[in-house]
Design a protein around this motif. Structure first.
Motif, PDB file in Angstrom:
ATOM      1  N   MET A 200     -12.396 -31.765 -63.216  1.00 42.79           N
ATOM      2  CA  MET A 200     -13.401 -31.061 -62.284  1.00 42.79           C
ATOM      3  C   MET A 200     -12.581 -29.737 -61.843  1.00 42.79           C
ATOM      4  N   ALA A 201     -13.146 -28.665 -62.768  1.00 42.49           N
ATOM      5  CA  ALA A 201     -12.283 -27.397 -62.540  1.00 42.49           C
ATOM      6  C   ALA A 201     -12.778 -26.724 -61.142  1.00 42.49           C
ATOM      7  N   ARG A 202     -11.923 -26.201 -60.495  1.00 39.60           N
ATOM      8  CA  ARG A 202     -12.143 -25.446 -59.108  1.00 39.60           C
ATOM      9  C   ARG A 202     -12.099 -24.066 -59.457  1.00 39.60           C
ATOM     10  N   PRO A 203     -12.982 -23.258 -59.053  1.00 38.49           N
ATOM     11  CA  PRO A 203     -12.975 -21.604 -59.199  1.00 38.49           C
ATOM     12  C   PRO A 203     -11.722 -21.220 -58.539  1.00 38.49           C
ATOM     13  N   ALA A 204     -11.280 -20.043 -59.295  1.00 39.48           N
ATOM     14  CA  ALA A 204     -10.302 -19.028 -58.567  1.00 39.48           C
ATOM     15  C   ALA A 204     -10.609 -18.913 -57.240  1.00 39.48           C
ATOM     16  N   GLY A 205      -9.610 -18.877 -56.199  1.00 39.17           N
ATOM     17  CA  GLY A 205     -10.077 -18.554 -54.771  1.00 39.17           C
ATOM     18  C   GLY A 205      -9.650 -19.863 -54.039  1.00 39.17           C
ATOM     19  N   ILE A 206      -8.945 -20.933 -54.684  1.00 43.50           N
ATOM     20  CA  ILE A 206      -8.518 -22.113 -53.854  1.00 43.50           C
ATOM     21  C   ILE A 206      -7.516 -21.884 -52.787  1.00 43.50           C
ATOM     22  N   GLY A 207      -6.735 -20.707 -53.033  1.00 44.12           N
ATOM     23  CA  GLY A 207      -5.871 -20.082 -51.781  1.00 44.12           C
ATOM     24  C   GLY A 207      -6.610 -20.137 -50.568  1.00 44.12           C
ATOM     25  N   SER A 208      -7.801 -19.307 -50.672  1.00 46.86           N
ATOM     26  CA  SER A 208      -8.465 -19.057 -49.435  1.00 46.86           C
ATOM     27  C   SER A 208      -9.331 -20.029 -49.072  1.00 46.86           C
ATOM     28  N   LEU A 209      -9.893 -21.086 -50.194  1.00 49.32           N
ATOM     29  CA  LEU A 209     -10.513 -22.160 -49.884  1.00 49.32           C
ATOM     30  C   LEU A 209      -9.727 -23.276 -48.883  1.00 49.32           C
ATOM     31  N   LEU A 210      -8.190 -23.119 -49.351  1.00 50.75           N
ATOM     32  CA  LEU A 210      -7.444 -24.221 -48.739  1.00 50.75           C
ATOM     33  C   LEU A 210      -6.761 -23.626 -47.373  1.00 50.75           C
ATOM     34  N   ASP A 211      -6.989 -22.178 -47.197  1.00 46.79           N
ATOM     35  CA  ASP A 211      -6.422 -21.498 -46.237  1.00 46.79           C
ATOM     36  C   ASP A 211      -4.847 -21.319 -46.124  1.00 46.79           C
ATOM     37  N   ILE A 212      -4.627 -21.139 -47.586  1.00 48.21           N
ATOM     38  CA  ILE A 212      -3.051 -21.256 -47.582  1.00 48.21           C
ATOM     39  C   ILE A 212      -2.565 -19.824 -47.237  1.00 48.21           C
ATOM     40  N   ALA A 213      -1.546 -19.833 -46.306  1.00 41.20           N
ATOM     41  CA  ALA A 213      -0.940 -18.715 -45.980  1.00 41.20           C
ATOM     42  C   ALA A 213       0.599 -18.626 -46.054  1.00 41.20           C
ATOM     43  N   ILE A 214       1.167 -17.616 -46.865  1.00 44.20           N
ATOM     44  CA  ILE A 214       2.461 -17.390 -47.167  1.00 44.20           C
ATOM     45  C   ILE A 214       2.896 -16.165 -46.308  1.00 44.20           C
ATOM     46  N   ASP A 215       3.953 -16.273 -45.588  1.00 49.27           N
ATOM     47  CA  ASP A 215       4.656 -15.462 -44.855  1.00 49.27           C
ATOM     48  C   ASP A 215       5.761 -15.270 -45.006  1.00 49.27           C
ATOM     49  N   GLU A 216       6.411 -13.932 -45.499  1.00 54.86           N
ATOM     50  CA  GLU A 216       7.789 -13.744 -45.737  1.00 54.86           C
ATOM     51  C   GLU A 216       8.603 -13.609 -44.868  1.00 54.86           C
ATOM     52  N   ARG A 217       8.078 -13.589 -43.307  1.00 53.46           N
ATOM     53  CA  ARG A 217       8.874 -13.385 -42.478  1.00 53.46           C
ATOM     54  C   ARG A 217       9.362 -14.864 -41.822  1.00 53.46           C
ATOM     55  N   VAL A 218       8.693 -15.770 -42.133  1.00 54.76           N
ATOM     56  CA  VAL A 218       9.073 -17.139 -42.093  1.00 54.76           C
ATOM     57  C   VAL A 218      10.481 -17.577 -42.672  1.00 54.76           C
ATOM     58  N   GLY A 219      11.460 -18.206 -41.968  1.00 51.08           N
ATOM     59  CA  GLY A 219      12.839 -18.386 -42.715  1.00 51.08           C
ATOM     60  C   GLY A 219      12.584 -19.387 -43.966  1.00 51.08           C
ATOM     61  N   ALA A 220      11.605 -20.102 -44.059  1.00 52.53           N
ATOM     62  CA  ALA A 220      11.582 -21.137 -45.021  1.00 52.53           C
ATOM     63  C   ALA A 220      11.266 -20.333 -46.324  1.00 52.53           C
ATOM     64  N   PRO A 221      11.764 -20.875 -47.455  1.00 50.85           N
ATOM     65  CA  PRO A 221      11.501 -20.293 -48.881  1.00 50.85           C
ATOM     66  C   PRO A 221      10.044 -20.026 -49.216  1.00 50.85           C
ATOM     67  N   LEU A 222       9.704 -19.256 -49.886  1.00 54.65           N
ATOM     68  CA  LEU A 222       8.376 -18.940 -50.092  1.00 54.65           C
ATOM     69  C   LEU A 222       7.740 -20.183 -50.974  1.00 54.65           C
ATOM     70  N   PHE A 223       8.491 -20.736 -52.034  1.00 49.63           N
ATOM     71  CA  PHE A 223       8.158 -21.671 -52.839  1.00 49.63           C
ATOM     72  C   PHE A 223       7.725 -23.133 -51.835  1.00 49.63           C
ATOM     73  N   HIS A 224       8.486 -23.273 -50.866  1.00 47.92           N
ATOM     74  CA  HIS A 224       8.574 -24.282 -50.043  1.00 47.92           C
ATOM     75  C   HIS A 224       7.366 -24.168 -49.243  1.00 47.92           C
ATOM     76  N   GLN A 225       6.825 -23.077 -48.633  1.00 46.76           N
ATOM     77  CA  GLN A 225       5.952 -22.996 -47.829  1.00 46.76           C
ATOM     78  C   GLN A 225       4.458 -23.118 -48.509  1.00 46.76           C
ATOM     79  N   LEU A 226       4.487 -22.740 -49.810  1.00 48.28           N
ATOM     80  CA  LEU A 226       3.278 -23.290 -50.635  1.00 48.28           C
ATOM     81  C   LEU A 226       3.231 -24.790 -50.992  1.00 48.28           C
ATOM     82  N   TYR A 227       4.584 -25.348 -51.246  1.00 48.03           N
ATOM     83  CA  TYR A 227       4.757 -26.599 -51.640  1.00 48.03           C
ATOM     84  C   TYR A 227       3.905 -27.252 -50.364  1.00 48.03           C
ATOM     85  N   ALA A 228       4.466 -27.157 -49.307  1.00 55.47           N
ATOM     86  CA  ALA A 228       4.174 -27.816 -47.939  1.00 55.47           C
ATOM     87  C   ALA A 228       2.729 -27.775 -47.818  1.00 55.47           C
TER      88      ALA A 228
END
Ligand code: PLP
Length: 498
Positions: A1-29
């Protein structure tokens, strides 16, 4: 079941460079959270890493790093050439856990800095010894050889007729006989001259880092941390208000000159001089002296993370940095997570004499004292020779496993991934010597290996910023049963076409 592109906004994924945690970790979590809460359903296909990277405005390697972690923990699976899917049979998803985890989805009223806590440490699922697939994920020890019958006898003995000191507690530094035992041990094993009153029992190195930052930093104060380094340390510092300055590590350890150029007025430097994580470098004497000279001149502090110095297989270790410190600038921290077993949650902090009372007060404010349940048994474990015997036994096991890993790599990798012996530690870094592998980047190579059911970590997952730029794979060997090295290396070679 493919999900269309745009999953990041559908899931409210927010990646913030100012946060100390590595970016991959923010996305992972956040992806993990989406899986656990059911917003990403079992069997659902994820968008291609390139698509997701474009949508979120991050590098593809960052996405691959997050995918690799989720693959290695079993939340995602690869299916042939068809892509990455949410696993159909999630290994550690119990309904109550899913509910509890979805309860921590970031509601809007949380403080901005809570992002660091939400994106921070992941729950590490240790590799099951019974699985067929070899798991070279770093950071795990073999806890199956711990002398549990002896341990349960010591626990029972200390609680059969406990003294008032055990039942009532009241010492924020921890159980005095354990502090004495640790001070004696550190004097003998690490050349550290400290009094029991300088020792504070904590729940582990990250709690020691947290207390140190609360006591010594004002919000926004700069802290040198090693690059690459152990993400848990950076997350603990950032969570308590410190501002991270990532300073490179080369073959002599932390590049003190770079730290001086970039943040001469930093208040704290965190280093693992005995055996840097993840590169395994031992900090040279010259660098140790420069670091201490900077700390003295800048009135800054040094936190010495001595997380695994007991596991040394050849030669004598350099004495701890703390033993060179004539000015009382070094806070020394160690843990029993690797030495005994991780769920013990006992570590120690040795404060400079002038700070010992302040550390005890800080400890009493946040948490009267460390839990007493295991401290008396541990004191006896230290003083009756059991600790030394256990370390001797585990050293032999781990030294043998390092050899088995080296032999398996030599036999199957055809010189394209090169592992060199290390006199210490619980993992080796394999250098991507083959230009074709280097072009792919370590995250992609790790992902291909994960697709074959074997786990390794890309070195770039321990770096900030330029994820995927490092040319290494980390092979943890301590928890790998002897018989799995050859099949594991063979499967890796087949996955990469070596
Ligand atoms: C370099 C390093 N420092 C600190 C720690 C954390 O130790 P603790 O579990 O005591 O917080 C680890 C754990 O893997 C580590 O690798």
């Amino acid at each position: 079941m493919a999900r269309p592109a745009g999953i990041g906004s559908l899931l409210d994924i927010a990646i913030d460079e100012r946060v100390g945690a590595p970016l991959f970790h923010q996305l992972y979590a956040q992806l993990r959270q989406a899986i656990l809460s059911g917003r990403l359903r079992r069997g659902e296909k994820l968008p291609a890493s390139r698509t997701l990277a474009q949508e979120l405005g991050i590098s593809r390697n960052t996405v691959l790093g997050a995918f690799e972690q989720l693959l290695s923990e079993g939340y995602l699976v690869m299916r042939g050439g068809s892509g990455t899917y949410v696993a159909g049979d999630l290994p550690d998803l119990r309904p109550e856990q899913a509910r509890a985890e979805s309860a921590v989805a970031p509601p809007p009223e949380l403080a901005r800095r809570s992002a660091i806590l939400l994106a921070g440490q992941r729950t590490r699922v240790p590799p099951a010894r019974s699985t067929l697939a070899p798991c070279f994920a770093p950071g795990f020890i073999d806890s199956s050889d711990f002398p549990y019958p002896l341990w349960s006898r010591l626990l029972a003995k200390s609680w059969r007729q406990p003294s008032r000191a055990i039942v009532d507690g009241g010492d924020p530094g921890g159980y005095p006989p354990l502090r004495q035992a640790i001070a004696d041990y550190l004097r003998q094993a690490r050349g550290i001259d400290c009094a029991p009153d300088d020792v504070l029992i904590v729940s582990g190195i990250r709690q020691a880092v947290d207390l140190t930052c609360r006591l010594l930093l004002d919000s926004g104060d700069k802290v040198w941390v090693e690059r690459p380094g152990f993400p848990g340390i950076g997350a603990a510092i950032a969570a308590s208000g410190g501002s991270l300055v990532h300073v490179s590590v080369d073959e002599e350890g932390l590049d003190v000159a770079e730290g001086l150029r970039r943040a001469p007025k930093a208040r704290l430097a965190c280093v693992a001089p005995s055996h840097q994580y993840p590169l395994g470098v031992v900090m040279s004497l010259q660098r140790r002296l420069s670091l201490l000279a900077w700390a003295r001149a800048a009135k800054a502090w040094v936190l010495e993370d001595d997380y695994d110095s007991e596991f040394r297989y050849a030669g004598r270790p350099l004495a701890a940095l703390r033993s060179l410190d004539g000015d009382g600038r070094v806070i020394y921290v160690g843990t029993l997570s690797k030495l005994l077993f991780p769920s013990l949650r006992i570590g120690y902090l040795v404060a400079p004499r002038a700070l010992a009372a302040a550390f005890r007060s800080a400890r009493a404010v946040v948490d009267d004292q460390p839990a007493m349940a295991t401290q008396p048994a541990l004191a006896e474990f230290f003083t009756s020779g059991h600790l030394a015997a256990h370390v001797r036994r585990m050293r032999q096991t781990y030294a043998r496993r390092q050899q088995l890993l080296l032999q398996a790599a030599e036999r199957h990798f055809g010189g394209k991934i090169v592992l060199s012996p290390d006199a210490a530690g619980l993992h080796l870094v394999g250098r991507l010597a083959d230009p074709a592998l280097r072009r792919q980047g370590d995250a992609k190579v790790a992902e291909k290996i994960a697709a074959a059911g074997v786990t390794v970590s890309p070195l770039s997952a321990y770096d900030v910023g330029e994820a995927g730029k490092r040319d290494g794979l980390m092979f943890g060997y301590a928890a790998v049963p002897d018989g799995k090295f050859q099949p594991g290396a063979r499967a890796i070679a087949a996955a990469l076409g070596l």
